[in-house]
Structure formats: C-alpha cells, structure tokens
Write a protein that holds these residues in place. Structure first.
Motif, PDB file in Angstrom:
ATOM      1  N   PHE A  93      52.544  43.525  42.782  1.00  0.00           N
ATOM      2  CA  PHE A  93      52.572  44.460  43.902  1.00  0.00           C
ATOM      3  C   PHE A  93      53.621  45.566  43.750  1.00  0.00           C
ATOM      4  CE2 PHE A  93      51.308  40.234  45.772  1.00  0.00           C
ATOM      5  CZ  PHE A  93      49.947  40.478  45.659  1.00  0.00           C
ATOM      6  N   ASP A  94      54.829  45.222  43.302  1.00  0.00           N
ATOM      7  CA  ASP A  94      55.869  46.241  43.181  1.00  0.00           C
ATOM      8  C   ASP A  94      55.700  47.103  41.939  1.00  0.00           C
ATOM      9  OD1 ASP A  94      56.907  45.183  45.462  1.00  0.00           O
ATOM     10  OD2 ASP A  94      58.592  44.154  44.507  1.00  0.00           O
ATOM     11  N   ILE A  95      55.292  46.495  40.820  1.00  0.00           N
ATOM     12  CA  ILE A  95      55.213  47.229  39.553  1.00  0.00           C
ATOM     13  C   ILE A  95      53.808  47.741  39.276  1.00  0.00           C
ATOM     14  CG2 ILE A  95      55.488  47.017  37.046  1.00  0.00           C
ATOM     15  CD1 ILE A  95      57.795  45.005  37.655  1.00  0.00           C
ATOM     16  N   LEU A  96      52.818  46.862  39.269  1.00  0.00           N
ATOM     17  CA  LEU A  96      51.433  47.325  39.063  1.00  0.00           C
ATOM     18  C   LEU A  96      50.908  48.099  40.267  1.00  0.00           C
ATOM     19  CD1 LEU A  96      49.811  44.249  37.270  1.00  0.00           C
ATOM     20  CD2 LEU A  96      50.520  46.418  36.245  1.00  0.00           C
ATOM     21  N   GLY A  97      51.530  47.901  41.421  1.00  0.00           N
ATOM     22  CA  GLY A  97      51.151  48.683  42.600  1.00  0.00           C
ATOM     23  C   GLY A  97      49.845  48.252  43.236  1.00  0.00           C
TER      24      GLY A  97
ATOM     25  N   LEU B  98      50.830  42.911  29.990  1.00  0.00           N
ATOM     26  CA  LEU B  98      51.420  42.306  31.187  1.00  0.00           C
ATOM     27  C   LEU B  98      50.370  41.528  31.969  1.00  0.00           C
ATOM     28  CD1 LEU B  98      53.515  41.843  33.421  1.00  0.00           C
ATOM     29  CD2 LEU B  98      52.872  44.087  34.346  1.00  0.00           C
ATOM     30  N   ILE B  99      49.204  42.135  32.178  1.00  0.00           N
ATOM     31  CA  ILE B  99      48.149  41.475  32.959  1.00  0.00           C
ATOM     32  C   ILE B  99      47.694  40.187  32.272  1.00  0.00           C
ATOM     33  CG2 ILE B  99      45.750  41.719  33.730  1.00  0.00           C
ATOM     34  CD1 ILE B  99      46.469  44.719  34.319  1.00  0.00           C
ATOM     35  N   ALA B 100      47.620  40.210  30.943  1.00  0.00           N
ATOM     36  CA  ALA B 100      47.273  38.987  30.208  1.00  0.00           C
ATOM     37  C   ALA B 100      48.313  37.893  30.468  1.00  0.00           C
ATOM     38  CB  ALA B 100      47.174  39.282  28.712  1.00  0.00           C
ATOM     39  N   LYS B 101      49.588  38.278  30.528  1.00  0.00           N
ATOM     40  CA  LYS B 101      50.657  37.310  30.818  1.00  0.00           C
ATOM     41  C   LYS B 101      50.521  36.774  32.249  1.00  0.00           C
ATOM     42  CE  LYS B 101      52.648  37.700  26.838  1.00  0.00           C
ATOM     43  NZ  LYS B 101      52.614  36.566  25.871  1.00  0.00           N
TER      44      LYS B 101
ATOM     45  N   SER C  16      36.298  43.322  35.958  1.00  0.00           N
ATOM     46  CA  SER C  16      37.665  43.537  36.438  1.00  0.00           C
ATOM     47  C   SER C  16      37.822  43.030  37.865  1.00  0.00           C
ATOM     48  CB  SER C  16      37.999  45.035  36.360  1.00  0.00           C
ATOM     49  OG  SER C  16      39.363  45.259  36.563  1.00  0.00           O
ATOM     50  N   GLU C  17      36.797  43.225  38.681  1.00  0.00           N
ATOM     51  CA  GLU C  17      36.828  42.765  40.072  1.00  0.00           C
ATOM     52  C   GLU C  17      36.990  41.248  40.144  1.00  0.00           C
ATOM     53  OE1 GLU C  17      34.338  44.118  43.920  1.00  0.00           O
ATOM     54  OE2 GLU C  17      33.130  43.205  42.339  1.00  0.00           O
ATOM     55  N   LYS C  18      36.272  40.531  39.289  1.00  0.00           N
ATOM     56  CA  LYS C  18      36.381  39.069  39.267  1.00  0.00           C
ATOM     57  C   LYS C  18      37.788  38.644  38.846  1.00  0.00           C
ATOM     58  CE  LYS C  18      31.468  38.346  38.265  1.00  0.00           C
ATOM     59  NZ  LYS C  18      30.470  37.974  37.225  1.00  0.00           N
ATOM     60  N   GLY C  19      38.322  39.322  37.836  1.00  0.00           N
ATOM     61  CA  GLY C  19      39.671  39.013  37.380  1.00  0.00           C
ATOM     62  C   GLY C  19      40.710  39.288  38.444  1.00  0.00           C
ATOM     63  N   PHE C  20      40.564  40.405  39.132  1.00  0.00           N
ATOM     64  CA  PHE C  20      41.488  40.747  40.212  1.00  0.00           C
ATOM     65  C   PHE C  20      41.469  39.676  41.296  1.00  0.00           C
ATOM     66  CE2 PHE C  20      42.092  42.564  44.435  1.00  0.00           C
ATOM     67  CZ  PHE C  20      43.367  43.102  44.309  1.00  0.00           C
ATOM     68  N   ASN C  21      40.277  39.252  41.683  1.00  0.00           N
ATOM     69  CA  ASN C  21      40.165  38.234  42.732  1.00  0.00           C
ATOM     70  C   ASN C  21      40.811  36.915  42.304  1.00  0.00           C
ATOM     71  OD1 ASN C  21      38.833  39.942  44.509  1.00  0.00           O
ATOM     72  ND2 ASN C  21      36.804  39.388  43.767  1.00  0.00           N
ATOM     73  N   ARG C  22      40.648  36.564  41.035  1.00  0.00           N
ATOM     74  CA  ARG C  22      41.283  35.336  40.520  1.00  0.00           C
ATOM     75  C   ARG C  22      42.798  35.435  40.640  1.00  0.00           C
ATOM     76  NH1 ARG C  22      40.093  34.690  34.680  1.00  0.00           N
ATOM     77  NH2 ARG C  22      41.549  32.929  34.872  1.00  0.00           N
ATOM     78  N   LEU C  23      43.354  36.575  40.275  1.00  0.00           N
ATOM     79  CA  LEU C  23      44.805  36.767  40.346  1.00  0.00           C
ATOM     80  C   LEU C  23      45.313  36.645  41.775  1.00  0.00           C
ATOM     81  CD1 LEU C  23      45.791  39.694  37.929  1.00  0.00           C
ATOM     82  CD2 LEU C  23      46.805  37.422  38.003  1.00  0.00           C
TER      83      LEU C  23
ATOM     84  N   LEU D 111      44.575  49.876  34.971  1.00  0.00           N
ATOM     85  CA  LEU D 111      45.796  49.318  34.402  1.00  0.00           C
ATOM     86  C   LEU D 111      45.504  48.242  33.355  1.00  0.00           C
ATOM     87  CD1 LEU D 111      47.963  49.101  37.639  1.00  0.00           C
ATOM     88  CD2 LEU D 111      48.202  50.744  35.770  1.00  0.00           C
ATOM     89  N   GLN D 112      44.257  47.817  33.248  1.00  0.00           N
ATOM     90  CA  GLN D 112      43.888  46.869  32.198  1.00  0.00           C
ATOM     91  C   GLN D 112      43.750  47.551  30.840  1.00  0.00           C
ATOM     92  OE1 GLN D 112      40.588  44.737  34.446  1.00  0.00           O
ATOM     93  NE2 GLN D 112      41.526  42.996  33.407  1.00  0.00           N
ATOM     94  N   ALA D 113      43.865  48.871  30.823  1.00  0.00           N
ATOM     95  CA  ALA D 113      43.916  49.626  29.567  1.00  0.00           C
ATOM     96  C   ALA D 113      45.277  50.302  29.472  1.00  0.00           C
ATOM     97  CB  ALA D 113      42.803  50.671  29.524  1.00  0.00           C
ATOM     98  N   HIS D 114      45.801  50.451  28.267  1.00  0.00           N
ATOM     99  CA  HIS D 114      47.078  51.133  28.089  1.00  0.00           C
ATOM    100  C   HIS D 114      46.902  52.609  28.419  1.00  0.00           C
ATOM    101  CE1 HIS D 114      50.616  52.778  25.903  1.00  0.00           C
ATOM    102  NE2 HIS D 114      51.170  51.672  26.359  1.00  0.00           N
ATOM    103  N   TYR D 115      47.928  53.212  28.990  1.00  0.00           N
ATOM    104  CA  TYR D 115      47.788  54.595  29.466  1.00  0.00           C
ATOM    105  C   TYR D 115      47.484  55.579  28.341  1.00  0.00           C
ATOM    106  CZ  TYR D 115      52.487  55.940  27.779  1.00  0.00           C
ATOM    107  OH  TYR D 115      53.578  56.231  26.993  1.00  0.00           O
ATOM    108  N   ARG D 116      47.800  55.228  27.087  1.00  0.00           N
ATOM    109  CA  ARG D 116      47.536  56.144  25.975  1.00  0.00           C
ATOM    110  C   ARG D 116      46.169  55.933  25.331  1.00  0.00           C
ATOM    111  NH1 ARG D 116      50.465  55.482  21.659  1.00  0.00           N
ATOM    112  NH2 ARG D 116      51.794  53.723  22.256  1.00  0.00           N
ATOM    113  N   SER D 117      45.390  54.978  25.834  1.00  0.00           N
ATOM    114  CA  SER D 117      44.065  54.716  25.251  1.00  0.00           C
ATOM    115  C   SER D 117      42.969  55.302  26.137  1.00  0.00           C
ATOM    116  CB  SER D 117      43.853  53.206  25.087  1.00  0.00           C
ATOM    117  OG  SER D 117      43.822  52.573  26.354  1.00  0.00           O
TER     118      SER D 117
END
Length: 494
Positions: free
Chosen positions: A426-430, A388-391, A341-348, A323-329
């Motif tokens: 959780f609801d949107i990014l799942g 969204l994730i950047a926000k 990505s794992e480090k970023g996820f844990n921070r969030l 999800l850190q990449a746009h679905y069309r890329s």
C-alpha cells in the motif's frame, strides 16, 4: 537511523546506460522533476504508466526516509502539432474545434488528468507548475542564453544555436546521437528558413496573426518553445543542478536533449544527475494509436465500455498489472494478461486480510528478516517492482501454509509480516486496500451490494446455484469481490 542509510539504492541512469548507486546532492533531500501532460485531450494509458512509474519512485524514496520535492509540470501553452516549429498550438486547435477559450480546454483536461491519477491512487506532486505561469522566467532565461552566445533572434523568433553549443559541449549525449549524423539526415524545410541550421530549435516563437495564445516579449508577441518550460520550472524549484529527471522514453530526444543543452548554456552546469525513462505500452501486441482504433482510455478500461479489451478492470488491478512489469520494459495490455493479474491481485489482498486470523506458535519456522530484505533488494535494484511482487507472493505461500499448519509463526512475527506487507503493498506499490477503496458514493454502493448478497443467499437456500454464481461472477467482473465466511458473506472492492 533513516532507512536510506541501511539500503543501497541503484538507479539506471539513461545518460550513462548503467545502474549507478544513488547519491543525492544533499544527503537526506531529493529533488525530482517529471515531464507532465500537455492538457489538450484525455490522458491516455501510456501517459498513466509513466506517472505510475514515477509515483512508485516517489513513494519508495519517501519510504526510505528522504525528504522529496517532486515537481511535475502542466504544459498549457506553446506545444505545436507533432512538436513542430510551425503550425497550430494543440490547445488552441482544440479550443477552435470546440469553440471555447484555450484556458477552458486546459481546465477541462487538467481536471481529467487529476481525476484519473487519483483513481490510480497516485500521490500528488509537491509542486505542479504551469507553463503559462512562468512566462516571465522563460523570457529571462532566453535573454541569458542569448547573452552567452548560444541563441539568436530571427524575425521575432529566438532559436538555440545547436552547432555553437556543440563546439563546447556534446549535443546528443543523452540519446547517443552524433551531430554529424543529425546534419546528414536533416532536410531543410522552407518554413524553417529563419534558422541558421536545421538542428536549431525554438526558444521563442513569433505568433502568427491567427495564433490565440501569445505574450509580449523583447522579440515579438509570441509564445515560448516547448523544451524551454521544463528547463525553467525544474531549475526554479529544484536548483541549477538536481537529482532525478524522469519522463517517457519518447521524450529522450529531442525534448530532454534540448533541456540539457538549455540548462548548460544558461548556467554552465549539467542540470540533472540521474535521467530516468519509462517505456511504452502496447495494446494486444500492437502500438496504441487513435488512427487505427487500437486505443483505449482509462475510463473505458474501468467501465468495460470498449471494443478492445471488452471487460471492466478496476484502477487498482490496472495499476497492479503495470507494476508487474519493470518500468523500463515494454508492457502489453490485453484482456488475458489483465485477467491473470486480477486473480493475482485478489490472492495478495485476501492473504493480507487473513493475517490476523493466522494461528500463532511460540516460535516461527519462517525467515522473516531474510525475506524482508529480499523485498528491499528488489526495490533497491532500480525499483524492480516485478521482482518485489514475486517476493510478496512468497509471503502468500507462507500464509496459506500457516493456515494448514505446515509452517508456524509467532505472534511477534505475525505483526511484523502484516506491517511489511502493508508497507510494500500500500505505501510503496500504492495499491488500495480493497476493503478501504470505496468512493464517495460508498454508502449507496454498500447498500446495493448488501442487497445482492441477500438475494444470492436466498438463491443458494433455494438451491438456485446458477443465479447464486451469476451474482458472484458479475460482481467480480465489476471489481467487487465476495468472500464467504463462517459469519456470513463480506465484500471488498479492488
């Protein structure tokens, strides 16, 4: 007022090549069809990315307040090797190789498909029809297409007449292909001699004597063409015209092009208003392929038992990475990218978990309303999950600054911040909340981790920091995050 009345969603429509304001056929209802798997082997990561992309779409539409009917099929018959007109059905071939019934193959890999998507936390579709469950409807639509003059029977098979259709419509409008170029680039094969033109495609194929999967029809004992099943199942459950049709980029031609032609030939209506296509995955900068060994299955990624990535990454982290990449890329899987990505996820997740403990002030020095709308703006821009994730990481900076008391937050805004983060994470990014993602063996797993936490504490008390760090690091590699606090050590699972 429903959220969709406040937010203006734009979707990139593959058929127009532009982002268009989303206006469903029925104001508060959305019909969405996504091409599902052909269940003859384990689902691969490229497929998973497509289904995760449309799970995001499904989740966001539901979040906006739409009543969504999401239909995703199971292809359990009629899919020939390399999508050819002749040869062996992929499911039948696997059945022959494993010396089991074709429906045993279907059951085995359908279960695998469901298990993997559940691990990725995908919501199930509203309806999951199968090709074999809709043979009668496929035969009936073939009759209609023949009666309308767009198909013909030849030696027990039925073919769609592409040139006849193109006289009235445009075959190639989705993929941007011209029929003249297709004709110039096509070489007639002897095995295709029943067809009037090489561009024609099968609606029904007469089964060869050795072909296992077959059904009676007015033309022969045989099986339906691959393209036909999606036309039948999408229109049966969503109507002759529906809102969104999705799938992988590789399906744009010929599969989706043929779906448009079949739908228009049968009903006179253009079946789909918004076509959406998810892009492909690469692995370590190269195309994924079993033949070269540059391939990895989801379970191999989760377990770390592979030679390509060589480290275990949880489904939660893998989903977040996609999800850190746009679905069309195009998205490239690599150990380095997944680790970041794992480090970023844990921070969030850690930031979200710490909101309750933030110090409260009488007034806030953050603009929560503007930030919240920026999150919606990202999703409204063709489901732009990386923006969204950047926000969301902007909120992590706020949370850390509030802890250090360089920013202030009111009690009311603190509740709002947690709710907004919960909605988007959780609801949107799942994503799964790490503290709530234990599986059915949670009690046993919890006991084992608690034992390791005690052993780590003993090692630290004995100043054996090498052992202490080793326990922490190896648990983290398995997706188990330890968190030291004033009340002791807790853990969460990513």
């Amino acid at each position: 007022m429903a959220l969709f009345e406040e937010q203006q969603l734009k979707i990139y429509n593959s058929i127009s090549g532009e982002k268009e304001v989303f206006k469903p056929i029925n104001d508060s209802y959305v019909g969405m069809y996504v091409c599902g798997p052909t269940v003859y082997s384990n689902v691969h990561l490229g497929n998973c990315r497509t289904f995760i992309s449309f799970d995001l779409v499904f989740r966001y539409l539901k979040h906006l307040g739409y009543k969504v009917r999401y239909v995703r099929n199971i292809t359990d018959a009629g899919h020939l090797e390399n999508d050819a007109e002749t040869g062996e059905d992929r499911i039948a071939k696997k059945a022959r190789l494993e010396q089991i019934e074709p429906m045993e193959v279907v059951q085995k890999y359908t279960v695998d498909f469901h298990n993997i998507l559940e691990k990725f936390n995908n919501l199930p579709p509203s309806i999951e029809p199968t090709a074999t469950g809709h043979i009668v409807e496929q035969i009936e639509i073939i009759k209609t297409i023949i009666d309308r003059g767009f198909a013909y029977e030849a030696n027990g098979s039925v073919y769609f007449d592409v040139l006849k259709y193109n006289e009235e419509k445009h075959y190639g409008k989705l993929s941007g292909r011209a029929i003249e170029d297709m004709i110039a680039n096509t070489r007639e094969l002897a095995a295709q001699s029943d067809k009037r033109n090489p561009q024609d495609f099968a609606l029904w194929k007469k089964a060869e004597p050795q072909h296992i999967m077959r059904w009676p029809s007015p033309w022969s004992d045989g099986f339906p063409g691959w393209h036909l099943e999606c036309t039948v199942m999408s229109t049966k459950y969503l109507g002759e015209e529906f809102d969104i049709h999705g799938g992988g980029m590789d399906l744009k031609f010929p599969h989706h092009e043929c779906e448009i032609a079949q739908g228009e030939a049968a009903t006179g209506k253009d079946p789909v208003h918004y076509w959406m296509h998810a892009n492909m995955l690469t692995l370590n900068g190269k195309k994924m392929a079993k033949s070269t060994g540059n391939n990895i299955l989801p379970e191999e990624l989760f377990s770390g038992k592979n030679e390509v990535i060589g480290k275990a990454f949880s489904p939660n982290v893998a989903r977040f990475f996609m999800l850190q990449a746009h679905y069309r890329s195009i998205l490239d899987f690599s150990k380095e990218a997944l680790s970041a990505s794992e480090k970023g996820f844990n921070r969030l997740i850690e930031a979200y978990a710490s909101i309750d403990d933030l110090p409260e002030s009488s007034a806030s020095t953050i603009n929560l309303a503007e930030w919240k709308q920026s999150c919606y703006d990202a999703m409204n821009d063709d489901f732009n999950s990386p923006i969204l994730i950047a926000k969301l990481f902007d909120a992590v900076k706020w949370i850390n600054a509030i802890k250090e008391e360089s920013l202030k937050i009111s009690a009311e805004d603190k509740l709002e911040l947690k709710q907004v983060l919960h909605d988007f994470l959780f609801d949107i990014l799942g994503l799964r909340d790490g503290e709530k993602s234990l599986d059915n063996n949670s009690d046993k797993l919890s006991g084992a981790v608690e034992l390791l936490i005690k052993l780590r504490a003993e090692a630290r008390n004995n100043r054996d920091f090498a052992t202490s760090d080793k326990i922490r690091d190896q648990l983290q590699e398995m997706g188990i995050q330890l968190k030291d606090g004033k009340d002791g050590t807790t853990f969460s699972i990513n």
